[in-house]
Design a protein around this motif. Structure first.
Motif, PDB file in Angstrom:
ATOM      1  N   THR A  20      52.717  46.203  44.800  1.00  0.00           N
ATOM      2  CA  THR A  20      51.592  47.015  45.261  1.00  0.00           C
ATOM      3  C   THR A  20      50.232  46.387  44.936  1.00  0.00           C
ATOM      4  N   CYS A  21      50.212  45.129  44.544  1.00  0.00           N
ATOM      5  CA  CYS A  21      48.978  44.483  44.101  1.00  0.00           C
ATOM      6  C   CYS A  21      48.179  43.956  45.301  1.00  0.00           C
ATOM      7  N   CYS A  22      46.980  44.497  45.484  1.00  0.00           N
ATOM      8  CA  CYS A  22      46.145  44.068  46.607  1.00  0.00           C
ATOM      9  C   CYS A  22      45.597  42.659  46.398  1.00  0.00           C
ATOM     10  N   LEU A  23      45.388  42.240  45.157  1.00  0.00           N
ATOM     11  CA  LEU A  23      44.914  40.878  44.896  1.00  0.00           C
ATOM     12  C   LEU A  23      45.984  39.851  45.259  1.00  0.00           C
ATOM     13  N   SER A  24      47.235  40.170  44.960  1.00  0.00           N
ATOM     14  CA  SER A  24      48.336  39.283  45.332  1.00  0.00           C
ATOM     15  C   SER A  24      48.421  39.164  46.849  1.00  0.00           C
ATOM     16  N   TYR A  25      48.241  40.273  47.525  1.00  0.00           N
ATOM     17  CA  TYR A  25      48.277  40.284  48.983  1.00  0.00           C
ATOM     18  C   TYR A  25      47.145  39.417  49.543  1.00  0.00           C
ATOM     19  N   SER A  26      45.968  39.487  48.949  1.00  0.00           N
ATOM     20  CA  SER A  26      44.822  38.693  49.400  1.00  0.00           C
ATOM     21  C   SER A  26      45.109  37.195  49.273  1.00  0.00           C
ATOM     22  N   VAL A  27      45.696  36.790  48.163  1.00  0.00           N
ATOM     23  CA  VAL A  27      46.037  35.381  47.963  1.00  0.00           C
ATOM     24  C   VAL A  27      47.113  34.958  48.962  1.00  0.00           C
ATOM     25  N   LEU A  28      48.089  35.822  49.187  1.00  0.00           N
ATOM     26  CA  LEU A  28      49.145  35.537  50.158  1.00  0.00           C
ATOM     27  C   LEU A  28      48.543  35.318  51.549  1.00  0.00           C
ATOM     28  N   ILE A  29      47.635  36.186  51.963  1.00  0.00           N
ATOM     29  CA  ILE A  29      47.001  36.060  53.275  1.00  0.00           C
ATOM     30  C   ILE A  29      46.182  34.766  53.359  1.00  0.00           C
ATOM     31  N   LEU A  30      45.455  34.438  52.298  1.00  0.00           N
ATOM     32  CA  LEU A  30      44.691  33.188  52.276  1.00  0.00           C
ATOM     33  C   LEU A  30      45.616  31.997  52.489  1.00  0.00           C
ATOM     34  N   PHE A  31      46.708  31.958  51.753  1.00  0.00           N
ATOM     35  CA  PHE A  31      47.636  30.841  51.886  1.00  0.00           C
ATOM     36  C   PHE A  31      48.204  30.766  53.299  1.00  0.00           C
ATOM     37  N   LYS A  32      48.578  31.904  53.855  1.00  0.00           N
ATOM     38  CA  LYS A  32      49.126  31.913  55.219  1.00  0.00           C
ATOM     39  C   LYS A  32      48.085  31.416  56.222  1.00  0.00           C
ATOM     40  N   GLU A  33      46.825  31.805  56.034  1.00  0.00           N
ATOM     41  CA  GLU A  33      45.765  31.322  56.928  1.00  0.00           C
ATOM     42  C   GLU A  33      45.554  29.822  56.791  1.00  0.00           C
ATOM     43  N   LEU A  34      45.873  29.283  55.625  1.00  0.00           N
ATOM     44  CA  LEU A  34      45.761  27.838  55.396  1.00  0.00           C
ATOM     45  C   LEU A  34      47.047  27.103  55.787  1.00  0.00           C
TER      46      LEU A  34
END
Length: 101
Positions: A20-34
């Motif tokens: 449920t961690c929104c910060l983890s989700y943000s990092v995941l999305i960043l990596f996927k965008e990269l």
């Protein structure tokens, strides 16, 4: 802990997170965008989660999740990842793990 070491060395980019961690989700999305698909290990869904948290502390991780590893090396949490990205230092580290789009 062997599990943290094993997962971080067997997978190029690893995120230890809570489901449920929104910060983890943000990092995941960043990596996927990269162009990187990291291995995500949700500590709160692992019966050995408390041991993993202790192992991360012993490795020098003192922040809240996510705990991010690249090439088997502890990078840090969201702040460290975002700082690396803003300075232009993150992409070269991720380059070997980018997928072709």
């Amino acid at each position: 802990m062997d599990k943290v070491q094993k997962l971080s060395s067997e997978n190029g980019v690893v995120i230890f997170s809570n489901s449920t961690c929104c910060l983890s989700y943000s990092v995941l999305i960043l990596f996927k965008e990269l162009g990187v698909i990291p291995y995500v290990h949700e500590i709160d869904r692992d019966p050995e989660g408390k041991e993993i948290e202790k192992a991360l502390l012993r490795m020098g991780f003192n922040g809240p999740v996510p705990a991010v590893f690249i090439a088997g090396k502890l990078v840090g949490s969201t702040n460290e990842v975002m700082s690396l990205h803003l300075s232009g230092s993150l992409l070269p580290q991720l380059q070997p793990y980018q997928t072709l789009n």
